[in-house]
Scaffold this motif. Structure first.
Motif, PDB file in Angstrom:
ATOM      1  N   ALA A   1       0.895  -1.183  -0.119  1.00  0.00           N
ATOM      2  CA  ALA A   1      -0.122   0.049   0.032  1.00  0.00           C
ATOM      3  C   ALA A   1       0.833   1.315  -0.077  1.00  0.00           C
ATOM      4  O   ALA A   1       0.627   2.195  -0.658  1.00  0.00           O
ATOM      5  CB  ALA A   1      -0.781  -0.004   1.533  1.00  0.00           C
ATOM      6  N   MET A   2       2.103   1.139   0.655  1.00  0.00           N
ATOM      7  CA  MET A   2       2.833   2.373   0.774  1.00  0.00           C
ATOM      8  C   MET A   2       3.834   2.343  -0.580  1.00  0.00           C
ATOM      9  O   MET A   2       4.024   3.539  -0.944  1.00  0.00           O
ATOM     10  CB  MET A   2       3.927   2.456   1.747  1.00  0.00           C
ATOM     11  CG  MET A   2       3.144   2.602   3.262  1.00  0.00           C
ATOM     12  SD  MET A   2       4.203   2.673   4.580  1.00  0.00           S
ATOM     13  CE  MET A   2       4.728   1.002   4.743  1.00  0.00           C
ATOM     14  N   THR A   3       4.004   1.584  -1.244  1.00  0.00           N
ATOM     15  CA  THR A   3       4.934   1.657  -2.361  1.00  0.00           C
ATOM     16  C   THR A   3       4.148   1.568  -3.714  1.00  0.00           C
ATOM     17  O   THR A   3       5.033   1.758  -4.688  1.00  0.00           O
ATOM     18  CB  THR A   3       5.964   0.315  -2.137  1.00  0.00           C
ATOM     19  OG1 THR A   3       5.357  -0.915  -2.233  1.00  0.00           O
ATOM     20  CG2 THR A   3       6.714   0.550  -1.107  1.00  0.00           C
TER      21      THR A   3
ATOM     22  N   PHE B   1      -2.685   1.845  -7.069  1.00  0.00           N
ATOM     23  CA  PHE B   1      -3.119   0.418  -6.439  1.00  0.00           C
ATOM     24  C   PHE B   1      -3.010   0.310  -5.065  1.00  0.00           C
ATOM     25  O   PHE B   1      -3.513  -0.712  -4.481  1.00  0.00           O
ATOM     26  CB  PHE B   1      -2.646  -0.773  -7.187  1.00  0.00           C
ATOM     27  CG  PHE B   1      -3.151  -0.709  -8.792  1.00  0.00           C
ATOM     28  CD1 PHE B   1      -4.227  -0.978  -9.173  1.00  0.00           C
ATOM     29  CD2 PHE B   1      -2.282  -0.632  -9.636  1.00  0.00           C
ATOM     30  CE1 PHE B   1      -4.901  -1.090 -10.328  1.00  0.00           C
ATOM     31  CE2 PHE B   1      -2.674  -0.327 -11.158  1.00  0.00           C
ATOM     32  CZ  PHE B   1      -3.883  -0.751 -11.320  1.00  0.00           C
ATOM     33  N   GLY B   2      -2.192   1.115  -4.443  1.00  0.00           N
ATOM     34  CA  GLY B   2      -1.842   1.138  -3.069  1.00  0.00           C
ATOM     35  C   GLY B   2      -3.169   1.309  -2.072  1.00  0.00           C
ATOM     36  O   GLY B   2      -3.493   0.653  -1.122  1.00  0.00           O
ATOM     37  N   LEU B   3      -4.186   2.040  -2.771  1.00  0.00           N
ATOM     38  CA  LEU B   3      -5.400   2.204  -1.923  1.00  0.00           C
ATOM     39  C   LEU B   3      -5.947   1.019  -1.652  1.00  0.00           C
ATOM     40  O   LEU B   3      -6.508   0.546  -0.741  1.00  0.00           O
ATOM     41  CB  LEU B   3      -6.088   3.256  -2.527  1.00  0.00           C
ATOM     42  CG  LEU B   3      -7.153   3.882  -1.708  1.00  0.00           C
ATOM     43  CD1 LEU B   3      -6.541   4.581  -0.606  1.00  0.00           C
ATOM     44  CD2 LEU B   3      -8.108   5.026  -2.646  1.00  0.00           C
ATOM     45  N   ILE B   4      -6.145   0.207  -2.762  1.00  0.00           N
ATOM     46  CA  ILE B   4      -6.858  -1.130  -2.581  1.00  0.00           C
ATOM     47  C   ILE B   4      -5.845  -2.054  -1.594  1.00  0.00           C
ATOM     48  O   ILE B   4      -6.577  -2.720  -1.081  1.00  0.00           O
ATOM     49  CB  ILE B   4      -6.810  -1.740  -4.129  1.00  0.00           C
ATOM     50  CG1 ILE B   4      -7.722  -0.835  -5.049  1.00  0.00           C
ATOM     51  CG2 ILE B   4      -7.359  -2.932  -4.179  1.00  0.00           C
ATOM     52  CD1 ILE B   4      -7.710  -1.235  -6.358  1.00  0.00           C
TER      53      ILE B   4
ATOM     54  N   LEU C   1      -2.662   1.634   6.944  1.00  0.00           N
ATOM     55  CA  LEU C   1      -3.308   3.109   7.232  1.00  0.00           C
ATOM     56  C   LEU C   1      -2.441   4.205   6.898  1.00  0.00           C
ATOM     57  O   LEU C   1      -3.042   4.962   6.057  1.00  0.00           O
ATOM     58  CB  LEU C   1      -3.748   3.166   8.792  1.00  0.00           C
ATOM     59  CG  LEU C   1      -4.712   2.419   9.274  1.00  0.00           C
ATOM     60  CD1 LEU C   1      -4.843   2.504  10.701  1.00  0.00           C
ATOM     61  CD2 LEU C   1      -6.168   2.807   8.507  1.00  0.00           C
ATOM     62  N   ILE C   2      -1.097   4.079   7.259  1.00  0.00           N
ATOM     63  CA  ILE C   2      -0.177   4.801   6.540  1.00  0.00           C
ATOM     64  C   ILE C   2      -0.186   4.886   4.937  1.00  0.00           C
ATOM     65  O   ILE C   2      -0.199   5.850   4.164  1.00  0.00           O
ATOM     66  CB  ILE C   2       1.245   4.843   6.844  1.00  0.00           C
ATOM     67  CG1 ILE C   2       1.371   5.004   8.407  1.00  0.00           C
ATOM     68  CG2 ILE C   2       2.325   5.468   6.380  1.00  0.00           C
ATOM     69  CD1 ILE C   2       2.533   4.484   9.289  1.00  0.00           C
TER      70      ILE C   2
ATOM     71  N   GLY D   1      -3.786   8.392  -0.891  1.00  0.00           N
ATOM     72  CA  GLY D   1      -5.030   9.485  -1.044  1.00  0.00           C
ATOM     73  C   GLY D   1      -4.394  10.730  -1.490  1.00  0.00           C
ATOM     74  O   GLY D   1      -4.957  11.375  -2.165  1.00  0.00           O
ATOM     75  N   LEU D   2      -3.243  11.063  -0.839  1.00  0.00           N
ATOM     76  CA  LEU D   2      -2.430  12.369  -0.926  1.00  0.00           C
ATOM     77  C   LEU D   2      -2.144  12.311  -2.304  1.00  0.00           C
ATOM     78  O   LEU D   2      -1.983  13.349  -3.165  1.00  0.00           O
ATOM     79  CB  LEU D   2      -1.333  12.528   0.100  1.00  0.00           C
ATOM     80  CG  LEU D   2      -1.976  12.990   1.482  1.00  0.00           C
ATOM     81  CD1 LEU D   2      -0.716  13.068   2.277  1.00  0.00           C
ATOM     82  CD2 LEU D   2      -2.791  14.424   1.439  1.00  0.00           C
ATOM     83  N   LEU D   3      -1.486  11.059  -2.732  1.00  0.00           N
ATOM     84  CA  LEU D   3      -1.146  11.082  -4.210  1.00  0.00           C
ATOM     85  C   LEU D   3      -2.148  11.251  -5.224  1.00  0.00           C
ATOM     86  O   LEU D   3      -2.070  12.119  -6.169  1.00  0.00           O
ATOM     87  CB  LEU D   3      -0.377   9.890  -4.480  1.00  0.00           C
ATOM     88  CG  LEU D   3       0.218   9.329  -5.627  1.00  0.00           C
ATOM     89  CD1 LEU D   3       1.198  10.330  -6.361  1.00  0.00           C
ATOM     90  CD2 LEU D   3       0.602   8.064  -5.936  1.00  0.00           C
ATOM     91  N   LEU D   4      -3.428  10.656  -4.787  1.00  0.00           N
ATOM     92  CA  LEU D   4      -4.518  10.900  -5.726  1.00  0.00           C
ATOM     93  C   LEU D   4      -4.892  12.361  -5.863  1.00  0.00           C
ATOM     94  O   LEU D   4      -5.434  12.765  -6.924  1.00  0.00           O
ATOM     95  CB  LEU D   4      -5.555   9.867  -5.046  1.00  0.00           C
ATOM     96  CG  LEU D   4      -7.115   9.765  -6.308  1.00  0.00           C
ATOM     97  CD1 LEU D   4      -6.465   9.082  -7.654  1.00  0.00           C
ATOM     98  CD2 LEU D   4      -7.696   8.856  -5.430  1.00  0.00           C
ATOM     99  N   LEU D   5      -5.016  13.001  -4.790  1.00  0.00           N
ATOM    100  CA  LEU D   5      -5.383  14.447  -4.741  1.00  0.00           C
ATOM    101  C   LEU D   5      -4.366  15.097  -5.562  1.00  0.00           C
ATOM    102  O   LEU D   5      -4.865  16.304  -6.232  1.00  0.00           O
ATOM    103  CB  LEU D   5      -5.440  14.794  -3.208  1.00  0.00           C
ATOM    104  CG  LEU D   5      -6.767  14.441  -2.412  1.00  0.00           C
ATOM    105  CD1 LEU D   5      -6.642  14.917  -0.973  1.00  0.00           C
ATOM    106  CD2 LEU D   5      -7.905  15.017  -3.233  1.00  0.00           C
TER     107      LEU D   5
END
Length: 95
Positions: A20-22, A26-29, A64-65, A71-75
């Motif tokens: 999720a971090m790397t 697709f990390g959100l999934i 969670l991190i 989410g920040l990357l998507l924004l």
């Protein structure tokens, strides 16, 4: 005959948390999968009265991190493409 409960692997939440971090986008999934799997591992461990699995907690934190970072990357990406062209912002009430 005693019931045998299925074993839950506490390393899976850590692996999905690291993914999720790397892994971009697709990390959100992977983060959602990591949170769900760590919650399941914690529930199985609590049912067995074995205490708290530190690996499940670490996996939950990593997931969670990773979700926050994704989410920040998507924004940022959406904001970049939205505000890149000034013509797309014509007529907006705050401009």
């Amino acid at each position: 005959m005693a019931k045998v409960k299925p074993k839950k692997n506490p390393l899976f939440p850590i692996a999905s948390g690291v993914l999720a971090m790397t892994v971009p986008f697709f990390g959100l999934i992977f983060g959602i999968i990591g949170v769900r799997s760590s919650k399941k591992v914690m529930m199985v461990i609590q049912e067995r009265k074995e205490g708290i699995s530190q690996t499940a907690v670490i996996g939950l934190i990593c997931s969670l991190i990773g979700m926050v970072l994704q989410g920040l990357l998507l924004l940022v990406v959406v904001g970049y493409f939205l505000f890149e062209n000034p013509e797309t912002m014509k007529g907006w009430w705050f401009l």
